[in-house]
Write an enzyme that holds these catalytic residues in place. Structure first.
Site, PDB file in Angstrom:
ATOM      1  N   ASP A  12       0.842  -1.198   0.000  1.00 59.44           N
ATOM      2  CA  ASP A  12       0.000   0.000   0.000  1.00 59.44           C
ATOM      3  C   ASP A  12       0.875   1.244   0.000  1.00 59.44           C
ATOM      4  OD1 ASP A  12      -2.979   1.102   0.939  1.00 59.44           O
ATOM      5  OD2 ASP A  12      -1.326   2.298   1.745  1.00 59.44           O
ATOM      6  N   TYR A  39       3.134   9.842  -0.664  1.00 57.70           N
ATOM      7  CA  TYR A  39       4.245   9.269   0.080  1.00 57.70           C
ATOM      8  C   TYR A  39       5.588   9.520  -0.609  1.00 57.70           C
ATOM      9  CZ  TYR A  39       0.562   6.485   2.378  1.00 57.70           C
ATOM     10  OH  TYR A  39      -0.558   6.059   3.053  1.00 57.70           O
ATOM     11  N   LYS A  86      -2.872   5.928  -4.200  1.00 57.90           N
ATOM     12  CA  LYS A  86      -3.937   6.850  -3.821  1.00 57.90           C
ATOM     13  C   LYS A  86      -3.806   8.190  -4.543  1.00 57.90           C
ATOM     14  CE  LYS A  86      -3.571   4.820   0.795  1.00 57.90           C
ATOM     15  NZ  LYS A  86      -2.144   4.421   0.737  1.00 57.90           N
ATOM     16  N   HIS A 114      -7.529   9.706  -1.527  1.00 56.46           N
ATOM     17  CA  HIS A 114      -6.805   9.698  -0.256  1.00 56.46           C
ATOM     18  C   HIS A 114      -7.583  10.387   0.875  1.00 56.46           C
ATOM     19  CE1 HIS A 114      -2.354   9.374   1.160  1.00 56.46           C
ATOM     20  NE2 HIS A 114      -3.183   9.079   2.139  1.00 56.46           N
TER      21      HIS A 114
END
Length: 275
Positions: free
Chosen positions: A46, A51, A76, A107
């Site tokens: 994930d 990120y 996401k 998200h």
């Protein structure tokens, strides 16, 4: 039970119930972490555009020696891309070196900008095009979810929310279940403990089963029917977090852990974040 379990989503696809989260991991860290994870048995990873490590995830999964169809990759759509979801997905796919995602999530709803309906309609089209197999959301509250269903007729397969023993979100989880939306837990260990591992019942169960407090909490998620994605870049912890298939918690033990719920949110409030 001695093998990893899978969850069937309402669109007919299946996903591993336990995966590896890579939030706050660098592109360099995720390569080592994912290689270790795949070695010990994880098949679900994930990540997210926000990120900033999709490139590392892509490098890792392409060098891990596992067939693409045996992996379940989630990313996401970030808050600033609700009106450019197709482009944002292409950017994620390029970073990941993939032709499709197994799961693509919005998200955050960002209700202040109120573009999540447009984003959801775009995800529905991307799924029809085969660029994503399943579509879902993160951090959506009941009013956000109800609007998605009312305005598009399509319910997310997943609602990934902050969920751990101190923040159990029973009402939202129950609403999700009523609408065949699978609840997935982020920050499942309460960001490394936050008092969870020191709770008397958690310590007692760790002693009883010969497991770590983290393994008890992960097993609690699994036995509660949740999809769970503990994050770690430490090889020993990655292996430990996956070593949870040789025991189960009984109903009384689950009830005891239920008493730890304090409604203690560690992350942002979904009704306020991102505006």
């Amino acid at each position: 039970m001695t093998h990893p379990t899978v969850i069937k989503l309402h669109d007919g696809n299946v996903m591993p119930q336990l995966g590896l989260g890579v939030w706050q991991a660098s592109n360099e860290e995720v390569v080592t972490a994912i290689h270790k994870a795949i070695e010990v048995g994880y098949r679900s990873i994930d990540t997210a555009a926000a990120y900033k490590n999709e490139s590392g995830v892509g490098k890792a999964i392409h060098s891990a020696g596992v067939a693409r169809e045996d992996l379940f990759i989630t990313s996401k759509l970030w808050n600033d891309s609700h009106l450019r979801a197709a482009d944002a997905l292409q950017e994620s796919l390029e970073h990941l070196q993939l032709d499709y995602l197994d799961l693509y999530l919005i998200h955050w709803p960002v209700p202040a900008s109120d573009h999540y309906i447009a984003a959801w309609k775009a995800l529905i089209e991307l799924q029809k095009q085969g660029l994503v197999k399943s579509i879902g959301v993160c951090n959506f509250q009941v009013p956000h979810l109800q609007r998605l269903i009312d305005e598009t007729g399509v319910a997310p397969v997943i609602n990934q929310i902050e969920l751990h023993p101190l923040m159990q979100q029973r009402q939202l989880n129950a609403w999700n279940a009523t609408h065949k939306i699978q609840t997935e837990s982020w920050s499942p260990l309460a960001q490394g403990g936050e008092g969870v591992f020191d709770q008397k019942i958690i310590r007692h169960l760790a002693d009883k089963y010969g497991k770590s407090p983290a393994q008890i909490v992960i097993r609690w998620h699994l036995d509660s029917g949740l999809v769970v994605i503990p994050k770690s870049v430490t090889p020993s912890r990655i292996a430990e977090n996956f070593d949870v298939w040789d025991f189960r918690l009984d109903k009384d033990e689950l009830s005891d852990i239920a008493t730890l719920d304090k409604g203690k949110r560690l992350g942002p409030d979904p009704d306020q974040f991102g505006g």
